[in-house]
Design a protein around this motif. Sequence first.
Motif, short mmCIF file in Angstrom:
data_model
loop_
_atom_site.label_atom_id
_atom_site.label_comp_id
_atom_site.label_asym_id
_atom_site.label_seq_id
_atom_site.Cartn_x
_atom_site.Cartn_y
_atom_site.Cartn_z
N GLU A 1 1.08 -1.54 -0.28
CA GLU A 1 -0.13 -0.15 0.16
C GLU A 1 0.43 1.46 0.13
O GLU A 1 0.66 2.33 -0.53
N PHE A 2 1.73 1.13 0.95
CA PHE A 2 3.03 2.42 1.06
C PHE A 2 3.53 2.54 -0.54
O PHE A 2 3.61 3.72 -0.78
N ALA A 3 3.83 1.42 -1.40
CA ALA A 3 4.57 1.54 -2.79
C ALA A 3 3.29 1.84 -3.43
O ALA A 3 3.51 3.21 -4.28
N GLU A 4 2.45 1.82 -3.63
CA GLU A 4 1.24 2.66 -4.24
C GLU A 4 1.13 3.92 -4.05
O GLU A 4 0.87 4.27 -5.01
N GLU A 5 1.40 4.50 -2.67
CA GLU A 5 1.00 5.79 -2.30
C GLU A 5 1.77 6.68 -2.68
O GLU A 5 1.54 7.58 -3.08
N THR A 6 3.33 6.03 -3.28
CA THR A 6 4.41 6.73 -3.32
C THR A 6 5.21 6.75 -4.32
O THR A 6 5.88 7.10 -5.16
N GLY A 7 4.26 5.56 -5.06
CA GLY A 7 4.51 4.96 -6.52
C GLY A 7 4.62 6.56 -8.14
O GLY A 7 5.50 6.57 -8.56
N GLU A 8 3.72 7.57 -7.57
CA GLU A 8 3.81 8.42 -8.93
C GLU A 8 3.20 7.99 -10.13
O GLU A 8 4.27 7.98 -10.54
#
Length: 317
Positions: free
Chosen positions: A310-317
């Motif tokens: 979830e964190f990667a999806e939020e910060t993936g830009e």
Amino acid sequence: MGAIQSIAVVTGLLAAAGIGETLYFYNRTMKRGKAKTERTVKMSGTDWEKYFPLMEERKKYVLARPHRDVYLTSFDGLKLHAVYFPAVERGGFGNRAVICFHGYTGEGLSNHIAIAEYFLKNGYAVLLPDARAHGKSEGKYIGFGCLDRQDALGWIYWAVGECGDTVKILLHGTSMGGATVLMASGLELPPNVKGIVSDCGFTSPKEVFTHVLHNMYHLPAFPAIPGADLLNRKLAGYGMDECNAGREVQKAKVPILFIHGSADTFVPCAMCHEMYERCQSPKRLLIVEGAAHAESYYKDRETYEKALTEFAEETGE
């Protein structure tokens, strides 16, 4: 012997005892070869034996992937080592790389052998550095994040050079590595760094060792901590509270995921809450119930990996 002479003798004995205690503490905690993994594991209170089967299983997968030793020279001239795994799986996050920073007395590859499988299967290139004075990296004095954050910056630029200007980098650290990435959050990071994950990181070496002396050895911080601070400034070039993650996160611009075990007695969970409250960048918090020091991933892998995804999806830009 007169009263004044007696006082002088006692004062001298106390001073000598204080110097002896300081040197004993400093040599056992701050110098390569004297800080022992076995002692650290015992102090952490985590029962690692039950996770050995999982580690061995993950190790087979990870070491079967293409990898190589890589090196760079630190800002102060040390030869630093890491193991690099190019991205081989197709992941959903595009051109991503993760740099994982290990804990006190650990090594990059051995400490991250389990979680490296998650990152590799999700399409990340994986870089596992040995901290200065650890593993195959040079150095006589341990950096405790204060010096390692500058080394982290070097590895970030190495990853950009290796993976290209479009690479999106995640910094992940555990214990001392967690402190390293949080201390690095206050630096001017390249725009490639999209997120930071700190697992059971501490605020500063001064504060964590004060906690250990008080709660595990029932000893006062004086004279060992002030004495070690003076020695370290002279020998290693930094003070034990010179860089404090609790202060650095107040300057952070990169999103941070804070993870900690509720049963951590080595680095108290209160430190995590303190740093989370101080953090000025976008942030998430995961407290794993019942997890001891550095045990969160093993205690509840499903929740941990879900938080990472979830964190990667939020910060993936």
